[in-house]
Design an enzyme around this catalytic site. Structure first.
Site, PDB file in Angstrom:
ATOM      1  N   TYR A 176     -26.665  17.926 -34.337  1.00 54.24           N
ATOM      2  CA  TYR A 176     -26.084  16.602 -34.159  1.00 54.24           C
ATOM      3  C   TYR A 176     -25.774  16.463 -32.655  1.00 54.24           C
ATOM      4  O   TYR A 176     -26.081  17.358 -31.874  1.00 54.24           O
ATOM      5  CB  TYR A 176     -24.816  16.472 -35.016  1.00 54.24           C
ATOM      6  N   ARG A 352     -22.572  24.272 -52.295  1.00 57.71           N
ATOM      7  CA  ARG A 352     -23.360  24.109 -53.521  1.00 57.71           C
ATOM      8  C   ARG A 352     -22.710  24.717 -54.755  1.00 57.71           C
ATOM      9  O   ARG A 352     -22.838  24.165 -55.857  1.00 57.71           O
ATOM     10  CB  ARG A 352     -24.755  24.721 -53.296  1.00 57.71           C
TER      11      ARG A 352
HETATM   12  C1  LIG Z   1     -25.771  17.725 -50.554  1.00 60.87           C
HETATM   13  C2  LIG Z   1     -25.272  18.410 -49.316  1.00 60.87           C
HETATM   14  C3  LIG Z   1     -24.812  17.643 -48.251  1.00 60.87           C
HETATM   15  C4  LIG Z   1     -24.324  18.271 -47.105  1.00 60.87           C
HETATM   16  N1  LIG Z   1     -23.783  17.507 -46.102  1.00 60.87           N
HETATM   17  C5  LIG Z   1     -23.213  18.116 -45.027  1.00 60.87           C
HETATM   18  C6  LIG Z   1     -22.544  17.355 -44.044  1.00 60.87           C
HETATM   19  O1  LIG Z   1     -22.399  16.133 -44.131  1.00 60.87           O
HETATM   20  N2  LIG Z   1     -22.019  18.024 -42.980  1.00 60.87           N
HETATM   21  C7  LIG Z   1     -22.122  19.389 -42.866  1.00 60.87           C
HETATM   22  O2  LIG Z   1     -21.632  19.947 -41.885  1.00 60.87           O
HETATM   23  N3  LIG Z   1     -22.736  20.124 -43.782  1.00 60.87           N
HETATM   24  C8  LIG Z   1     -23.262  19.532 -44.873  1.00 60.87           C
HETATM   25  N4  LIG Z   1     -23.839  20.293 -45.855  1.00 60.87           N
HETATM   26  C9  LIG Z   1     -23.890  21.762 -45.668  1.00 60.87           C
HETATM   27  C10 LIG Z   1     -22.694  22.446 -46.334  1.00 60.87           C
HETATM   28  O3  LIG Z   1     -21.475  22.079 -45.745  1.00 60.87           O
HETATM   29  C11 LIG Z   1     -22.832  23.973 -46.226  1.00 60.87           C
HETATM   30  O4  LIG Z   1     -22.851  24.298 -44.849  1.00 60.87           O
HETATM   31  C12 LIG Z   1     -24.098  24.492 -46.898  1.00 60.87           C
HETATM   32  O5  LIG Z   1     -24.279  23.870 -48.148  1.00 60.87           O
HETATM   33  C13 LIG Z   1     -24.018  26.013 -47.081  1.00 60.87           C
HETATM   34  O6  LIG Z   1     -22.908  26.352 -47.874  1.00 60.87           O
HETATM   35  P1  LIG Z   1     -23.112  26.756 -49.434  1.00 60.87           P
HETATM   36  O7  LIG Z   1     -23.993  27.932 -49.473  1.00 60.87           O
HETATM   37  O8  LIG Z   1     -21.709  27.050 -49.913  1.00 60.87           O
HETATM   38  O9  LIG Z   1     -23.707  25.589 -50.124  1.00 60.87           O
HETATM   39  C14 LIG Z   1     -24.333  19.689 -47.014  1.00 60.87           C
HETATM   40  C15 LIG Z   1     -24.780  20.448 -48.096  1.00 60.87           C
HETATM   41  C16 LIG Z   1     -25.264  19.827 -49.236  1.00 60.87           C
HETATM   42  C17 LIG Z   1     -25.722  20.676 -50.383  1.00 60.87           C
HETATM   43  S1  SF4 Z   2     -29.244  21.081 -57.014  1.00 64.46           S
HETATM   44 FE1  SF4 Z   2     -29.833  23.243 -56.983  1.00 64.46          FE
HETATM   45  S2  SF4 Z   2     -28.980  24.016 -55.037  1.00 64.46           S
HETATM   46 FE2  SF4 Z   2     -27.988  22.057 -55.447  1.00 64.46          FE
HETATM   47  S3  SF4 Z   2     -26.091  22.604 -56.541  1.00 64.46           S
HETATM   48 FE3  SF4 Z   2     -27.625  22.196 -58.101  1.00 64.46          FE
HETATM   49  S4  SF4 Z   2     -28.527  24.213 -58.556  1.00 64.46           S
HETATM   50 FE4  SF4 Z   2     -27.418  24.403 -56.626  1.00 64.46          FE
END
Ligand SMILES: Cc1cc2nc3c(=O)[nH]c(=O)nc-3n(C[C@H](O)[C@H](O)[C@H](O)COP(=O)(O)O)c2cc1C
Ligand code: SF4
Length: 405
Positions: A176, A352
């Site tokens: 960004y 997620r």
């Molecule tokens: C649908 C979705 C939207 C996301 N939007 C943002 C966002 O707006 N800003 C951001 O910094 N990260 C965003 N992320 C990234 C998450 O904050 C996080 O860094 C990433 O999902 C990894 O963490 P996890 O393994 O717990 O999912 C988004 C992730 C998902 C799945």
């Molecule tokens: S769509 Fe797939 S990656 Fe996203 S929360 Fe659901 S199972 Fe996890």
């Protein structure tokens, strides 16, 4: 692995302080852009989305993403911090507070990631470049515009305070705007905003100082930083650790949250797991969709998913810094949370895992579940265009109701 008999390891379910705040536990819902904000305003669907993890046990939910300027929106459906947005944001915050949770808002400027076509305003980045997703030219931001954007951040922080937010998370990652300055690949400027790390980091550090100055002392201010953009020639260790140390020395932030990847050039590095290329191609306009079908593998390579995938780099930051750190990336298991506590991280942020199972934290706490069921298909990534959700469980788009103004 974590030693359960070591009593100096914090209990993740016990209260903990984050700057001026006390969180009821150490679980934060990570920023996951929700996409049910027509006209850049809060809707009931956005409130409902956050109520689920809040009722499911997180101490603090993070609303994403709050743009500080019209050209800083990822697209025209993204919340833009302006007076008209405050009543809806206030209702949002009040509702979460009534449920016993604190509220963070992720504040930022999408820079070269912004969709200029949908925003109806040119995008601004460290340098002029072609946006690979929408085919529009991103302009190089001028020094006068840099001053204006710093001021936009301060104004945004004041509006967040007016709406009652507890914490501000400044987005410094994913290429960004501020992250595009840090990146040697995307910052090709010939002026004092490029060159040494100090020069490339100055914009981010001035924004942080302005936000801290504008926010009341009762609010926490944190930043989400990139450990590695995952892009050849991009921002990565050891510079990212050095950058974290500069931010610590500045003394304006209450914690750093660590991420990686590039929304511009390597999105799956951010998530690890499958690359939902087919789903992504479907939401792109022609001819970008065709280009994506041909070259999607190059733009969006997949990476094998590993639990806690940023841990090795995050441990280097932990070793170099004393300030509070929020561990993020691939947390699905209670054992990973306990390991993060044993590693010396102060909080965990989960995206997620709680998108799939909003009440996972409660179930981990009451012992009915120790492992989440997210399969890391990353199809939720594409759902930001139709109401963010776990599409495995909820295939249908979310229809937003009238904005709260
Ligand atoms: C649908 C979705 C939207 C996301 N939007 C943002 C966002 O707006 N800003 C951001 O910094 N990260 C965003 N992320 C990234 C998450 O904050 C996080 O860094 C990433 O999902 C990894 O963490 P996890 O393994 O717990 O999912 C988004 C992730 C998902 C799945
Ligand atoms: S769509 Fe797939 S990656 Fe996203 S929360 Fe659901 S199972 Fe996890």
């Amino acid at each position: 692995m974590a030693d359960a008999t070591n009593t100096s390891i914090p209990d993740p379910f016990a209260p903990a302080t984050l700057g001026p705040l006390t969180l009821k536990n150490r679980f934060i819902k990570a920023a996951t852009f929700e996409g049910v904000t027509p006209q850049g305003l809060v809707t009931q669907e956005l409130i409902d989305y956050h109520l689920r993890p809040v009722r499911g046990g997180v101490a603090m939910t993070t609303l994403a993403y709050l743009a500080v300027a019209p050209e800083g929106r990822t697209d025209d459906g993204c919340i833009w911090l302006r007076p008209a947005a405050v009543p809806g944001l206030k209702k949002f915050v009040d509702t979460m507070h009534d449920e016993g949770a604190l509220v963070a808002g992720q504040i930022g400027h999408a820079g070269p990631v912004a969709n200029a076509k949908k925003n109806g305003v040119p995008s601004l980045g460290a340098s002029k470049m072609l946006n690979p997703i929408n085919g529009k030219i991103t302009r190089a931001i001028t020094p006068t515009q840099i001053d204006r954007v710093i001021n936009d951040y301060a104004n945004g922080a004041r509006l967040m305070a007016e709406a009652g937010f507890d914490s501000i998370e400044i987005h410094l990652a994913h290429n960004y705007l501020l992250s595009s300055f840090l990146s040697p690949k995307f910052n090709k400027r010939k002026d004092e905003w490029n060159g040494s790390l100090e020069n490339r980091a100055r914009f981010a550090r001035e924004v942080i100082a302005a936000v801290r100055d504008a926010a009341p002392a009762s609010m926490a201010v944190t930043a989400k930083i990139s450990l590695n953009d995952g892009v050849p020639g991009g921002f990565r260790p050891p510079e990212s650790t050095e950058f974290a140390r500069l931010l610590q020395d500045d003394g304006h932030l209450n914690a750093l949250e660590m991420t990686g990847g590039s929304s511009l050039a390597n999105p799956i590095y951010l998530f690890k797991g499958d690359a939902p290329r087919e789903e992504f191609a479907k939401v792109l306009p022609f001819p970008m969709a065709l280009g994506f079908k041909l070259f999607g593998k190059k733009f969006m390579p997949s990476y094998p998913f590993e639990e806690a995938y940023f841990r090795p780099m995050a441990l280097d930051v932990r070793a170099a810094l004393d300030m509070p750190l929020i561990f993020l990336g691939g947390i699905n298991n209670l054992a990973t949370v306990q390991q993060a506590m044993a590693d010396g991280f102060d909080f965990v942020a989960m995206g997620r895992a709680v998108l799939r199972e909003p009440d996972l934290i409660k179930r981990m706490q009451d012992g009915t579940q120790t492992e989440g069921n997210c399969i890391h298909c990353n199809k939720c990534m594409v759902s930001i265009y139709s109401g963010s959700r776990c599409v495995v469980d909820n295939p249908n788009p979310i229809v937003a109701s009238a904005p709260i103004a």
